[in-house]
Motif scaffolding. Structure first.
Motif, PDB file in Angstrom:
ATOM      1  N   VAL A   1     122.579   5.852  23.353  1.00 24.83           N
ATOM      2  CA  VAL A   1     123.786   5.693  24.159  1.00 24.83           C
ATOM      3  C   VAL A   1     125.008   5.801  23.259  1.00 24.83           C
ATOM      4  O   VAL A   1     125.055   5.197  22.182  1.00 24.83           O
ATOM      5  CB  VAL A   1     123.796   4.320  24.874  1.00 24.83           C
ATOM      6  N   ILE A   2     125.984   6.615  23.662  1.00 23.67           N
ATOM      7  CA  ILE A   2     127.265   6.676  22.955  1.00 23.67           C
ATOM      8  C   ILE A   2     128.327   6.060  23.865  1.00 23.67           C
ATOM      9  O   ILE A   2     128.538   6.539  24.986  1.00 23.67           O
ATOM     10  CB  ILE A   2     127.652   8.136  22.611  1.00 23.67           C
ATOM     11  N   ASP A   3     128.960   5.021  23.397  1.00 23.89           N
ATOM     12  CA  ASP A   3     130.071   4.418  24.135  1.00 23.89           C
ATOM     13  C   ASP A   3     131.333   5.209  23.784  1.00 23.89           C
ATOM     14  O   ASP A   3     131.813   5.160  22.659  1.00 23.89           O
ATOM     15  CB  ASP A   3     130.216   2.951  23.736  1.00 23.89           C
ATOM     16  N   ALA A   4     131.849   5.958  24.758  1.00 24.87           N
ATOM     17  CA  ALA A   4     133.001   6.822  24.518  1.00 24.87           C
ATOM     18  C   ALA A   4     134.286   6.208  25.081  1.00 24.87           C
ATOM     19  O   ALA A   4     135.240   6.920  25.395  1.00 24.87           O
ATOM     20  CB  ALA A   4     132.751   8.206  25.119  1.00 24.87           C
ATOM     21  N   GLY A   5     134.319   4.896  25.206  1.00 30.11           N
ATOM     22  CA  GLY A   5     135.528   4.223  25.691  1.00 30.11           C
ATOM     23  C   GLY A   5     136.727   4.589  24.823  1.00 30.11           C
ATOM     24  O   GLY A   5     136.639   4.590  23.601  1.00 30.11           O
ATOM     25  N   GLY A   6     137.839   4.961  25.461  1.00 36.25           N
ATOM     26  CA  GLY A   6     139.035   5.352  24.707  1.00 36.25           C
ATOM     27  C   GLY A   6     138.973   6.776  24.185  1.00 36.25           C
ATOM     28  O   GLY A   6     139.845   7.210  23.432  1.00 36.25           O
ATOM     29  N   CYS A   7     137.931   7.511  24.572  1.00 37.30           N
ATOM     30  CA  CYS A   7     137.737   8.868  24.037  1.00 37.30           C
ATOM     31  C   CYS A   7     137.710   9.897  25.176  1.00 37.30           C
ATOM     32  O   CYS A   7     137.520   9.555  26.336  1.00 37.30           O
ATOM     33  CB  CYS A   7     136.400   8.968  23.294  1.00 37.30           C
ATOM     34  N   ALA A   8     137.918  11.155  24.789  1.00 37.60           N
ATOM     35  CA  ALA A   8     137.641  12.275  25.688  1.00 37.60           C
ATOM     36  C   ALA A   8     136.294  12.868  25.295  1.00 37.60           C
ATOM     37  O   ALA A   8     135.944  12.897  24.108  1.00 37.60           O
ATOM     38  CB  ALA A   8     138.724  13.341  25.577  1.00 37.60           C
ATOM     39  N   VAL A   9     135.556  13.314  26.299  1.00 37.00           N
ATOM     40  CA  VAL A   9     134.292  14.019  26.060  1.00 37.00           C
ATOM     41  C   VAL A   9     134.498  15.432  26.588  1.00 37.00           C
ATOM     42  O   VAL A   9     134.790  15.616  27.765  1.00 37.00           O
ATOM     43  CB  VAL A   9     133.126  13.335  26.804  1.00 37.00           C
TER      44      VAL A   9
END
Ligand SMILES: [Zn+2]
Length: 471
Positions: free
Chosen positions: A54-62
């Motif tokens: 799992v990658i937590d991408a909170g605060g990020c753009a994917v």
């Protein structure tokens, strides 16, 4: 291909799909090497609980990984060596004298450094126009570097049979045989992650007969052809004087245009040539930073888009850029068109994201297989930190990705479902070691060529980037 799975959630998913949807927040579920599901909001709790990784991408753009659709990786060792020259002087005075001394070890070191830079700069796919064959092992060394770092890679076997440096010329038969050798080992490798095609260097370096032979060979393999086209006005003049036609008209007369043709640059193309490119479905590879660096000109991108021509983006070789940073290319593409047309609305951030992602996949020859975060496509994606001082605050995400983002903001990179950069660091290699080896290789190369430079290994060993200065 392993059947591992990966869930990326909590970030804003910039899908680059047919309608340019941004899911904020959204999630992407990857199974094996494919995007299995994309959704808005939070993922189902069962997905979160059971995903292998799992990658937590909170605060990020994917966003989808970009394709750097035209570079010359060996030039990673040449950047800064020959600034401030026009194309033909730059080639004769700076590139050829050292390039003829390249060997497989040096090419491997250059490719590792150049591909690391590409990955850090947002390119999950690279097309390498590789035209140095002074050592039969160079093609293999470059593909090996791409395999080691895990990129999606297209080796475009470059050749010229006339008007070029004699040590770099090949006949069509030699070019086909060498590309065949690379194909037998690499084409289709790792579920089609690596491919091989043919790449005539430049119209003035190629005879008609050889063009026909190599394009026919590439088509018989189901692969494309990559060529520099109409990069400078001087080259178009040369073509008019010798052949009486401009570059694209010449290519059309040989019957080689088509969706499998990648036309790098295409700066000096007139309206009739644009019509030929559009009618044939050929892909243009736009290299705005290189075109500015060498003072080559401004490609008619708006005329291309108006005709529905597929445009991909690229850095060009680091000898004429001097970087392989696709975020810089995104920004340069928009800014150059705005100032050229004196129209701030002429090109938008979503347009260039589409060019870098989906246009790049078309240039690679797999237009529907990657370049968008859409179910069923290959899982090539970037997690970009939007909270960094370079990016924040963010009002519109596509705008932030094009105008604000730098390679420093690329946190995680996934290619073919595998994490190849985690928290800004290469997974498969030690970046500092890669750069030290590249510095050592540069010193060996320029010593051999008798070119005086300052490649300072001591500085490299302290972790600074390589410096190749002066002559
Ligand atoms: Zn080039």
């Amino acid at each position: 291909m392993t059947d591992h799975d990966l869930l990326i959630h909590g970030g804003a998913v910039v899908t680059v799909d047919d309608v340019g949807a941004v899911l904020d927040p959204g999630w992407v579920y990857v199974r094996g090497n494919r995007v299995a599901e994309v959704g808005a909001g939070e993922p189902p709790s069962s997905r979160l609980a059971h995903a292998g990784e799992v990658i937590d991408a909170g605060g990020c753009a994917v966003m989808p990984g970009m394709t750097n659709a035209h570079t010359h990786l060996f030039q990673t060792l040449f950047r800064g060596l020959a600034d401030d020259k026009a194309l033909l002087d730059w080639l004769r005075d700076c590139i050829w004298p050292a390039a003829v001394h390249l060997d497989a070890d040096i090419a491997h070191a250059a490719a590792l450094a150049g591909l690391a830079e590409n990955l850090r700069g947002g390119a999950t796919t690279v097309i390498d126009h590789q035209y140095i064959h002074t050592d039969e092992g160079i093609n293999d060394a470059v593909c090996r570097a791409a395999d080691e770092l895990g990129l999606r890679f297209l080796l475009a076997h470059g050749w010229a049979d006339r008007n070029y440096h004699p040590a770099l010329e090949q006949t069509a038969e030699q070019a086909v045989a060498r590309a065949e050798a690379a194909r037998s080992r690499w084409d289709g490798h790792d579920d089609d992650r690596i491919r091989v095609e043919l790449a005539p260097l430049i119209p003035w370096g190629c005879s008609e007969e050889a063009m026909r032979t190599t394009v026919a060979a590439a088509r018989s393999w189901g692969r494309g052809t990559h060529i520099h086209c109409a990069e400078t006005a001087a080259e178009v003049e040369m073509s008019l004087e010798e052949r009486g036609v401009r570059h694209v008209t010449w290519l059309d007369s040989l019957g080689v245009l088509g969706p499998d043709m990648q036309l790098a640059h295409s700066v000096w193309v007139d309206d009739d040539e644009l019509d030929l490119i559009a009618a044939s479905g050929s892909v243009v590879v736009h290299c705005p930073v290189s075109n500015m660096y060498l003072a080559s000109g401004v490609a008619p991108i708006t005329g291309m888009r108006a005709r529905g021509i597929t445009v991909a983006l690229a850095s060009d070789g680091p000898g004429s850029n001097n970087r392989q940073d696709m975020f810089e290319v995104l920004k340069a593409t928009v800014l150059l068109q705005k100032v050229h047309h004196l129209d701030a609305l002429v090109l938008q951030p979503t347009d260039v994201l589409e060019m870098a992602c989906r246009g790049g996949a078309a240039a690679f020859g797999m237009p529907d297989s990657f370049g968008a975060l859409v179910e069923g496509r290959r899982a090539d994606l970037l997690v970009v930190d939007l909270r960094s001082p370079f990016v924040s605050p963010v009002h519109r995400i596509p705008s932030a990705l094009v105008y604000n983002t730098t390679p420093r903001d690329v946190r995680d990179v996934v290619v073919d479902g595998r994490i190849v950069i985690r928290d800004g660091a290469l997974v498969a290699a030690d970046e500092r070691e890669v750069m030290v080896k590249a510095g050592d290789a540069a010193r060996r190369l320029f010593d051999r060529a008798g070119i005086s430079t300052r490649v300072t290994a001591d500085v490299l060993r302290r972790g600074a980037p390589p410096s190749v200065v002066g002559r």
